[in-house]
Design a protein around this motif. Structure first.
Motif, PDB file in Angstrom:
ATOM      1  N   GLY A  72      36.202 -23.611 -14.088  1.00 26.37           N
ATOM      2  CA  GLY A  72      36.390 -23.659 -15.435  1.00 26.37           C
ATOM      3  C   GLY A  72      37.416 -22.556 -15.893  1.00 26.37           C
ATOM      4  O   GLY A  72      37.214 -21.377 -15.275  1.00 26.37           O
ATOM      5  N   ILE A  73      38.324 -22.607 -17.165  1.00 26.41           N
ATOM      6  CA  ILE A  73      38.945 -21.529 -17.383  1.00 26.41           C
ATOM      7  C   ILE A  73      38.425 -21.192 -18.872  1.00 26.41           C
ATOM      8  O   ILE A  73      38.288 -22.225 -19.731  1.00 26.41           O
ATOM      9  N   TYR A  74      38.165 -19.900 -19.362  1.00 22.26           N
ATOM     10  CA  TYR A  74      37.548 -19.562 -20.420  1.00 22.26           C
ATOM     11  C   TYR A  74      38.304 -18.393 -21.003  1.00 22.26           C
ATOM     12  O   TYR A  74      38.738 -17.563 -20.637  1.00 22.26           O
ATOM     13  N   GLN A  75      38.353 -18.460 -22.437  1.00 20.93           N
ATOM     14  CA  GLN A  75      39.186 -17.482 -22.950  1.00 20.93           C
ATOM     15  C   GLN A  75      38.384 -16.574 -23.871  1.00 20.93           C
ATOM     16  O   GLN A  75      38.948 -15.609 -24.050  1.00 20.93           O
ATOM     17  N   THR A  76      37.162 -16.519 -24.122  1.00 17.43           N
ATOM     18  CA  THR A  76      36.294 -15.843 -24.914  1.00 17.43           C
ATOM     19  C   THR A  76      35.013 -15.275 -24.213  1.00 17.43           C
ATOM     20  O   THR A  76      34.171 -14.925 -24.931  1.00 17.43           O
ATOM     21  N   LEU A  77      34.939 -15.376 -22.987  1.00 12.97           N
ATOM     22  CA  LEU A  77      33.807 -15.062 -22.106  1.00 12.97           C
ATOM     23  C   LEU A  77      34.015 -13.699 -21.705  1.00 12.97           C
ATOM     24  O   LEU A  77      34.613 -13.040 -21.092  1.00 12.97           O
ATOM     25  N   GLY A  78      32.549 -13.365 -21.999  1.00 16.53           N
ATOM     26  CA  GLY A  78      32.513 -11.691 -21.401  1.00 16.53           C
ATOM     27  C   GLY A  78      32.282 -11.395 -20.240  1.00 16.53           C
ATOM     28  O   GLY A  78      31.388 -12.335 -19.563  1.00 16.53           O
ATOM     29  N   VAL A  79      32.791 -10.625 -19.402  1.00 16.65           N
ATOM     30  CA  VAL A  79      32.580 -10.286 -17.865  1.00 16.65           C
ATOM     31  C   VAL A  79      32.135  -8.782 -17.872  1.00 16.65           C
ATOM     32  O   VAL A  79      32.698  -7.761 -18.329  1.00 16.65           O
ATOM     33  N   GLN A  80      30.946  -8.507 -17.209  1.00 19.24           N
ATOM     34  CA  GLN A  80      30.556  -7.139 -16.966  1.00 19.24           C
ATOM     35  C   GLN A  80      30.667  -6.742 -15.709  1.00 19.24           C
ATOM     36  O   GLN A  80      30.680  -7.284 -14.693  1.00 19.24           O
ATOM     37  N   ILE A  81      30.861  -5.371 -15.692  1.00 18.71           N
ATOM     38  CA  ILE A  81      30.875  -4.587 -14.608  1.00 18.71           C
ATOM     39  C   ILE A  81      29.875  -3.622 -14.564  1.00 18.71           C
ATOM     40  O   ILE A  81      30.061  -2.667 -15.057  1.00 18.71           O
ATOM     41  N   ALA A  82      28.543  -4.088 -14.239  1.00 20.94           N
ATOM     42  CA  ALA A  82      27.708  -3.228 -14.709  1.00 20.94           C
ATOM     43  C   ALA A  82      27.607  -1.788 -13.834  1.00 20.94           C
ATOM     44  O   ALA A  82      27.162  -0.720 -14.431  1.00 20.94           O
TER      45      ALA A  82
END
Length: 200
Positions: A72-82
């Motif tokens: 899927g393609i998402y525009q408002t999704l947070g991705v974390q690099i902990a």
């Protein structure tokens, strides 16, 4: 990323990642705005300019041409690099659809950046260096296979750069084209991204 940050919520340098993340989860930002965590602070960012939206839509349209069914393609999704204590909301992120359907309740937890197959950032005048430098390094360290940087404010002229093959915290392969030319997006997409109608 969109225009320059509008507000900074300063956190102590030695504050734990979980405190930053919990603060981020509890923010009530205006509709259309978003918040990111970078260098021990939370940056609240206003909605993007219409040219920014035009470019993002064009990239998304191109990606649909070769998108496998399970992605899927998402525009408002947070991705974390902990590991780096960073949390970004790319202009576009591609990852397995099952990751957005799992979880419980009405949570806005970010996904692990390592799950992303591709991220896209479109620069804004006030903070282009964040996309060019900080996010480039962070996405490479997270081993995101493909980073697409659409840089309307590149000092050498508007350009689109595709970074691939992350290794040792850097991308080892780069394809850069000026606006007006096409650039290839690798597997699993295998599509040409035409930049000819991208406004500078």
């Amino acid at each position: 990323m969109t225009a320059a940050m509008a507000e900074r919520v300063q956190m102590s340098h030695d504050g734990p990642w979980e405190l930053l993340l919990e603060t981020w989860r509890g923010l009530d930002v205006p509709e259309g705005w978003h918040a990111e965590i970078d260098e021990d602070q939370i940056n609240v960012v206003p909605p993007p300019h219409r040219h920014h939206n035009h470019i993002t839509e064009g990239v998304q349209r191109a990606l649909y041409g070769g998108l496998p069914q399970d992605l899927g393609i998402y525009q408002t999704l947070g991705v974390q690099i902990a590991a780096l204590e960073r949390l970004y909301i790319p202009d576009l992120v591609v990852l397995p659809r099952e990751l957005t359907s799992s979880g419980t309740g009405d949570t806005n937890d970010p996904v692990d950046a390592a799950e992303a197959l591709l991220v896209v950032e479109v620069t804004s005048k006030g903070n282009a260096n964040i996309d060019r430098v900080r996010k480039l390094r962070a996405y490479a360290q997270a081993l995101i296979p493909t980073y697409v940087l659409v840089d309307r404010f590149d000092p050498d002229g508007p350009a689109c750069t595709v970074f691939t093959l992350p290794e040792g915290g850097v991308y080892t392969n780069t394809q850069r084209v000026p606006f007006g030319e096409a650039v290839h997006l690798p597997e699993p997409f295998d599509v040409k991204l035409d930049t000819s109608d991208f406004p500078a």
